[in-house]
Design an enzyme around this catalytic site. Structure first.
Site, PDB file in Angstrom:
ATOM      1  N   HIS A 179       0.850  -1.200   0.000  1.00  0.00           N
ATOM      2  CA  HIS A 179       0.000   0.000   0.000  1.00  0.00           C
ATOM      3  C   HIS A 179       0.882   1.245   0.000  1.00  0.00           C
ATOM      4  CE1 HIS A 179       1.149  -0.520   4.229  1.00  0.00           C
ATOM      5  NE2 HIS A 179       0.985   0.791   4.354  1.00  0.00           N
ATOM      6  N   ASP A 209       0.810   5.150   1.929  1.00  0.00           N
ATOM      7  CA  ASP A 209       0.123   5.802   3.050  1.00  0.00           C
ATOM      8  C   ASP A 209      -0.594   7.031   2.509  1.00  0.00           C
ATOM      9  OD1 ASP A 209       1.250   3.897   4.741  1.00  0.00           O
ATOM     10  OD2 ASP A 209       2.976   5.154   5.243  1.00  0.00           O
ATOM     11  N   HIS A 237       4.767   0.175  -0.218  1.00  0.00           N
ATOM     12  CA  HIS A 237       5.539  -0.635   0.729  1.00  0.00           C
ATOM     13  C   HIS A 237       4.667  -1.725   1.337  1.00  0.00           C
ATOM     14  CE1 HIS A 237       3.678   2.704   2.906  1.00  0.00           C
ATOM     15  NE2 HIS A 237       3.724   1.975   4.000  1.00  0.00           N
ATOM     16  N   ARG A 279       7.959  -9.298  15.322  1.00  0.00           N
ATOM     17  CA  ARG A 279       8.327  -7.978  14.812  1.00  0.00           C
ATOM     18  C   ARG A 279       7.273  -6.982  15.258  1.00  0.00           C
ATOM     19  NH1 ARG A 279       7.378  -4.918   9.988  1.00  0.00           N
ATOM     20  NH2 ARG A 279       9.111  -3.455   9.819  1.00  0.00           N
TER      21      ARG A 279
HETATM   22  C1  LIG Z   1      -4.506   8.329   9.649  1.00  0.00           C
HETATM   23  C2  LIG Z   1      -4.604   7.104   9.181  1.00  0.00           C
HETATM   24  C3  LIG Z   1      -3.672   6.521   8.198  1.00  0.00           C
HETATM   25  C4  LIG Z   1      -4.194   5.112   8.007  1.00  0.00           C
HETATM   26  C5  LIG Z   1      -5.667   5.298   8.219  1.00  0.00           C
HETATM   27  C6  LIG Z   1      -5.669   6.115   9.495  1.00  0.00           C
HETATM   28  O1  LIG Z   1      -6.910   6.709   9.747  1.00  0.00           O
HETATM   29  C7  LIG Z   1      -5.247   5.246  10.673  1.00  0.00           C
HETATM   30  C8  LIG Z   1      -4.541   3.950  10.236  1.00  0.00           C
HETATM   31  C9  LIG Z   1      -3.589   4.168   9.084  1.00  0.00           C
HETATM   32  C10 LIG Z   1      -3.255   2.881   8.335  1.00  0.00           C
HETATM   33  C11 LIG Z   1      -2.122   2.065   8.985  1.00  0.00           C
HETATM   34  C12 LIG Z   1      -1.848   0.825   8.133  1.00  0.00           C
HETATM   35  C13 LIG Z   1      -1.794   1.105   6.624  1.00  0.00           C
HETATM   36  C14 LIG Z   1      -2.964   2.028   6.212  1.00  0.00           C
HETATM   37  C15 LIG Z   1      -3.024   2.183   4.692  1.00  0.00           C
HETATM   38  C16 LIG Z   1      -4.252   1.506   6.792  1.00  0.00           C
HETATM   39  O2  LIG Z   1      -5.018   0.710   6.301  1.00  0.00           O
HETATM   40  O3  LIG Z   1      -4.414   2.057   8.060  1.00  0.00           O
HETATM   41  C17 LIG Z   1      -2.853   3.349   6.962  1.00  0.00           C
HETATM   42  C18 LIG Z   1      -3.886   4.425   6.661  1.00  0.00           C
HETATM   43  C19 LIG Z   1      -3.527   5.404   5.566  1.00  0.00           C
HETATM   44  O4  LIG Z   1      -2.354   5.669   5.290  1.00  0.00           O
HETATM   45  O5  LIG Z   1      -4.486   5.937   5.017  1.00  0.00           O
HETATM   46  O1  LIG Z   2       5.467  -2.663   9.673  1.00  0.00           O
HETATM   47  C1  LIG Z   2       5.954  -1.995   8.794  1.00  0.00           C
HETATM   48  O2  LIG Z   2       7.163  -1.952   8.573  1.00  0.00           O
HETATM   49  C2  LIG Z   2       5.063  -1.213   7.854  1.00  0.00           C
HETATM   50  C3  LIG Z   2       3.906  -0.559   8.566  1.00  0.00           C
HETATM   51  C4  LIG Z   2       3.116   0.314   7.667  1.00  0.00           C
HETATM   52  O3  LIG Z   2       3.361   0.390   6.488  1.00  0.00           O
HETATM   53  C5  LIG Z   2       2.002   1.108   8.196  1.00  0.00           C
HETATM   54  O4  LIG Z   2       1.689   1.035   9.399  1.00  0.00           O
HETATM   55  O5  LIG Z   2       1.406   1.855   7.365  1.00  0.00           O
HETATM   56 FE   LIG Z   3       2.266   2.070   5.527  1.00  0.00          FE
END
Ligand SMILES: C=C1C[C@]23C[C@@]1(O)CC[C@H]2[C@@]12CCC[C@@](C)(C(=O)O1)[C@H]2[C@@H]3C(=O)O
Ligand SMILES: O=C(O)CCC(=O)C(=O)O
Ligand SMILES: [Fe+2]
Length: 357
Positions: free
Chosen positions: A225, A227, A287, A297
């Site tokens: 994905h 961010d 990533h 981890r």
């Molecule tokens: C601020 C945020 C980024 C995130 C969505 C969220 O509301 C909280 C969780 C974040 C996260 C963490 C894991 C990867 C990700 C793509 C997801 O599914 O939840 C990211 C979100 C993001 O970057 O949009």
């Molecule tokens: O665990 C990791 O190294 C990646 C975590 C991550 O990509 C995320 O929280 O958005």
């Molecule tokens: Fe991420």
């Protein structure tokens, strides 16, 4: 780019998703992923290493500019975050994920809520489960911490709040350095930066736990994905797992490059909103997280974004006759809504001339 799954799981109740604390002798079908080896994986050697930048380097701006253009990601030292804070945070994360499944589910995310224990939002796009557990903190962690530890929630809240404060300041500093590295002057930044000062920044903390896995090549900790943030500061413990998808010069073959866990560093991911703000001068980095056969981890993502009501579009100075604004302005909230609906098609949806949502 990973192919999207056949069957979204978004309507299945959280409890049915939860493996019993990953006590498996082998990877069950529910967690067995296909297409994980779509691109070769390379270990970080010589020029195939994500740049490591010391924030006290006198040539900082030039180094950030080169790293963002060539890698979409870099690691940092000299950031000023005390190792002791990271050690205390790690201890709290282990304490959290070591709780029984029943106890963790008491702090489960409520439907439509960002904060709490559970699956990462992108899970709903995949028919397979990831080999991980997550805990998201947006705003105060108090409510959920009280559910986890009715008699001792303050040690967790204190560390998380201290971390949040320090990371906001670091995130804001990096945001400004990245804007400088795009060639903007301090005056341009005052005019165009959507974050006025670090108190203003919206942020979320994502705690990730990846238990050891008997057959790590058949599953994934966190699916590929980008961010949605401006930038994400990622801390990983000493166990390797983070990989970024890279094509040299943005034209060569794609490879998964491992980002090694260097003690007391953070990995800085360029996120989708920086991709928009910079008008695609800097791109968001694809990533994923792999799992380890023997070691637990953990990682912590600190997501930095604009104040919730502020719209982010390409900075005027970064548009011109050869490349006009590529995206329309969006708030982080609006963009996250699009991601929940469209996942990796969300950027496409805000492209000028190609709006589909
Ligand atoms: C601020 C945020 C980024 C995130 C969505 C969220 O509301 C909280 C969780 C974040 C996260 C963490 C894991 C990867 C990700 C793509 C997801 O599914 O939840 C990211 C979100 C993001 O970057 O949009
Ligand atoms: O665990 C990791 O190294 C990646 C975590 C991550 O990509 C995320 O929280 O958005
Ligand atoms: Fe991420």
């Amino acid at each position: 780019m990973p192919s999207l799954p056949e069957k979204p799981l978004s309507n299945v109740p959280l409890q049915l998703h939860q493996p019993k604390n990953f006590q498996f002798d082998s990877v069950p079908e529910s967690h067995a992923w296909r297409d994980l080896h779509d691109h070769p994986t390379v270990d970080p050697i010589g020029p195939d290493t994500v740049p490591l930048i010391d924030l006290t380097d006198p040539k900082l701006t030039a180094k950030i500019s080169k790293a963002c253009e060539e890698w979409d990601v870099f690691q940092i030292t000299g950031h000023g975050v005390q190792p002791d804070l990271l050690t205390r945070l790690e201890a709290q994360i282990h304490r959290l994920f070591a709780l029984s499944a029943d106890r963790k589910l008491k702090a489960a995310k409520s439907p439509g809520d960002v904060s709490g224990y559970g699956l990462v939002p992108i899970s709903s796009f995949f028919s397979k489960l990831m080999w991980s557990e997550g805990f998201t903190i947006s705003g105060s962690p108090l409510h959920h911490a009280q559910k986890l530890w009715p008699d001792d929630y303050s040690s967790f809240c204190d560390v998380v709040e201290e971390f949040d404060n320090v990371m906001r300041q670091l995130g804001n500093k990096l945001l400004h350095k990245i804007l400088l590295s795009l060639g903007l002057s301090k005056e341009d930044i005052i005019r165009a930066c959507p974050v006025r000062d670090w108190h203003d920044m919206s942020a979320a903390v994502q705690l990730n736990s990846y238990p050891p896995c008997p057959d790590p090549d058949r599953t994934i900790g966190l699916a590929a994905h980008t961010d949605s943030s401006f930038l994400t500061l990622l801390y990983q413990n000493s166990v390797s797992g983070l990989q970024i998808l890279r094509s040299k010069d943005h034209t060569g073959p794609m490879r998964w490059v491992t980002v090694p866990p260097v003690p007391n560093t953070f990995t800085v991911n360029i996120g989708d909103l920086m991709h928009v703000l910079s008008n695609v001068r800097f791109r968001s980095v694809m990533h994923r997280a792999m799992v380890n056969p023997a070691k637990h981890r953990i990682s912590v993502g600190f997501f930095c974004g604009p104040p919730m009501d502020v719209k982010v579009g390409p900075i005027n100075k970064l548009t011109g006759p050869e490349r006009g604004p590529v995206y329309r302005p969006v708030t982080w909230q609006e963009y996250q809504r699009l991601r929940r609906k469209l996942f990796d098609k969300a950027l496409e949806a805000i492209k000028i001339g190609e709006e589909i949502a």
